[in-house]
Motif scaffolding. Sequence first.
Motif, PDB file in Angstrom:
ATOM      1  N   PRO A 177       0.789  -1.215   0.000  1.00 17.12           N
ATOM      2  CA  PRO A 177       0.000   0.000   0.000  1.00 17.12           C
ATOM      3  C   PRO A 177       0.832   1.281   0.000  1.00 17.12           C
ATOM      4  N   GLN A 178       2.155   1.197   0.085  1.00 18.18           N
ATOM      5  CA  GLN A 178       2.985   2.406   0.181  1.00 18.18           C
ATOM      6  C   GLN A 178       3.119   3.149  -1.148  1.00 18.18           C
ATOM      7  N   LEU A 179       3.404   2.450  -2.229  1.00 21.97           N
ATOM      8  CA  LEU A 179       3.599   3.072  -3.539  1.00 21.97           C
ATOM      9  C   LEU A 179       2.446   2.695  -4.456  1.00 21.97           C
ATOM     10  N   PHE A 209      -0.943   9.302  -6.912  1.00 19.85           N
ATOM     11  CA  PHE A 209      -1.571   8.724  -5.732  1.00 19.85           C
ATOM     12  C   PHE A 209      -0.639   8.748  -4.524  1.00 19.85           C
ATOM     13  N   ASP A 210       0.663   8.850  -4.739  1.00 15.31           N
ATOM     14  CA  ASP A 210       1.600   8.822  -3.623  1.00 15.31           C
ATOM     15  C   ASP A 210       1.665  10.146  -2.879  1.00 15.31           C
ATOM     16  N   ILE A 211       1.197  11.235  -3.499  1.00 13.10           N
ATOM     17  CA  ILE A 211       1.187  12.518  -2.792  1.00 13.10           C
ATOM     18  C   ILE A 211      -0.223  13.090  -2.613  1.00 13.10           C
ATOM     19  N   CYS A 212      -1.235  12.460  -3.200  1.00 12.48           N
ATOM     20  CA  CYS A 212      -2.632  12.889  -3.031  1.00 12.48           C
ATOM     21  C   CYS A 212      -3.019  12.750  -1.561  1.00 12.48           C
ATOM     22  N   ALA A 240      -0.294   8.616   3.035  1.00 21.51           N
ATOM     23  CA  ALA A 240      -0.794   9.982   2.834  1.00 21.51           C
ATOM     24  C   ALA A 240      -2.299  10.082   3.082  1.00 21.51           C
ATOM     25  N   SER A 241      -3.058   9.079   2.659  1.00 25.60           N
ATOM     26  CA  SER A 241      -4.507   9.044   2.874  1.00 25.60           C
ATOM     27  C   SER A 241      -5.036   7.685   2.433  1.00 25.60           C
ATOM     28  N   GLU A 242      -6.179   7.322   2.965  1.00 22.16           N
ATOM     29  CA  GLU A 242      -6.728   6.000   2.677  1.00 22.16           C
ATOM     30  C   GLU A 242      -7.758   6.007   1.559  1.00 22.16           C
ATOM     31  N   LYS A 243      -7.822   7.105   0.817  1.00 16.80           N
ATOM     32  CA  LYS A 243      -8.608   7.166  -0.409  1.00 16.80           C
ATOM     33  C   LYS A 243      -7.938   8.181  -1.322  1.00 16.80           C
ATOM     34  N   LYS A 244      -8.218   8.069  -2.600  1.00 16.80           N
ATOM     35  CA  LYS A 244      -7.592   8.948  -3.595  1.00 16.80           C
ATOM     36  C   LYS A 244      -8.648   9.401  -4.588  1.00 16.80           C
ATOM     37  N   ALA A 245      -8.399  10.539  -5.225  1.00 16.02           N
ATOM     38  CA  ALA A 245      -9.252  11.039  -6.297  1.00 16.02           C
ATOM     39  C   ALA A 245      -8.779  10.391  -7.590  1.00 16.02           C
ATOM     40  N   ASP A 246      -9.528   9.419  -8.043  1.00 13.61           N
ATOM     41  CA  ASP A 246      -9.152   8.630  -9.214  1.00 13.61           C
ATOM     42  C   ASP A 246      -9.743   9.245 -10.488  1.00 13.61           C
ATOM     43  N   PRO A 247      -8.925   9.442 -11.533  1.00 17.65           N
ATOM     44  CA  PRO A 247      -9.443  10.000 -12.785  1.00 17.65           C
ATOM     45  C   PRO A 247     -10.199   8.936 -13.594  1.00 17.65           C
ATOM     46  N   ALA A 248     -11.282   8.430 -13.029  1.00 12.76           N
ATOM     47  CA  ALA A 248     -12.017   7.303 -13.598  1.00 12.76           C
ATOM     48  C   ALA A 248     -12.640   7.624 -14.957  1.00 12.76           C
ATOM     49  N   ARG A 249     -12.924   8.901 -15.192  1.00 13.56           N
ATOM     50  CA  ARG A 249     -13.497   9.311 -16.477  1.00 13.56           C
ATOM     51  C   ARG A 249     -12.546  10.291 -17.175  1.00 13.56           C
ATOM     52  N   GLU A 250     -11.300   9.882 -17.269  1.00 11.07           N
ATOM     53  CA  GLU A 250     -10.239  10.702 -17.870  1.00 11.07           C
ATOM     54  C   GLU A 250     -10.636  11.212 -19.261  1.00 11.07           C
ATOM     55  N   ALA A 251     -11.284  10.393 -20.053  1.00  8.66           N
ATOM     56  CA  ALA A 251     -11.665  10.766 -21.428  1.00  8.66           C
ATOM     57  C   ALA A 251     -12.666  11.913 -21.468  1.00  8.66           C
ATOM     58  N   ASP A 252     -13.356  12.187 -20.353  1.00  6.64           N
ATOM     59  CA  ASP A 252     -14.343  13.264 -20.316  1.00  6.64           C
ATOM     60  C   ASP A 252     -13.735  14.634 -20.019  1.00  6.64           C
ATOM     61  N   CYS A 253     -12.446  14.682 -19.706  1.00  2.14           N
ATOM     62  CA  CYS A 253     -11.785  15.937 -19.326  1.00  2.14           C
ATOM     63  C   CYS A 253     -11.907  16.980 -20.428  1.00  2.14           C
ATOM     64  N   ILE A 254     -12.222  18.225 -20.031  1.00  4.12           N
ATOM     65  CA  ILE A 254     -12.309  19.336 -20.989  1.00  4.12           C
ATOM     66  C   ILE A 254     -11.087  20.257 -20.888  1.00  4.12           C
TER      67      ILE A 254
END
Length: 103
Positions: free
Chosen positions: A27-29, A41-44, A69-83
């Motif tokens: 879980p470290q890296l 994710f390592d610095i989020c 750093a934290s036990e959850k992360k902001a995942d770019p799950a819909r990367e293709a939708d980025c504007i």
Amino acid sequence: MDPNFTKNRQVAGEHAGHAVWGPVNPPQLLGIHGTYVAVDFDICVADGACIEACPVNVYEWFETPGHPASEKKADPAREADCIFCLACETVCPPMAIKITKRS
């Protein structure tokens, strides 16, 4: 975040339809998730600013138990939708997000 991560790192896998750039050793890296919408994710620190700022809901929470750093992360799950508005990159306190326009 290293702006040249795509040159300096190798793809270590895939998650939710996006690349994961290593090194990865949970879980470290946890590596960098995404390519055009990249979250280190390592610095989020999971403050949620990017999730709130994104007008097209690119991000969703991803549980990362045991990460220092934290036990959850902001995942770019819909990367293709980025504007490419850069709102998320601008509000990220630890600068864990790098947005790069597709060529």
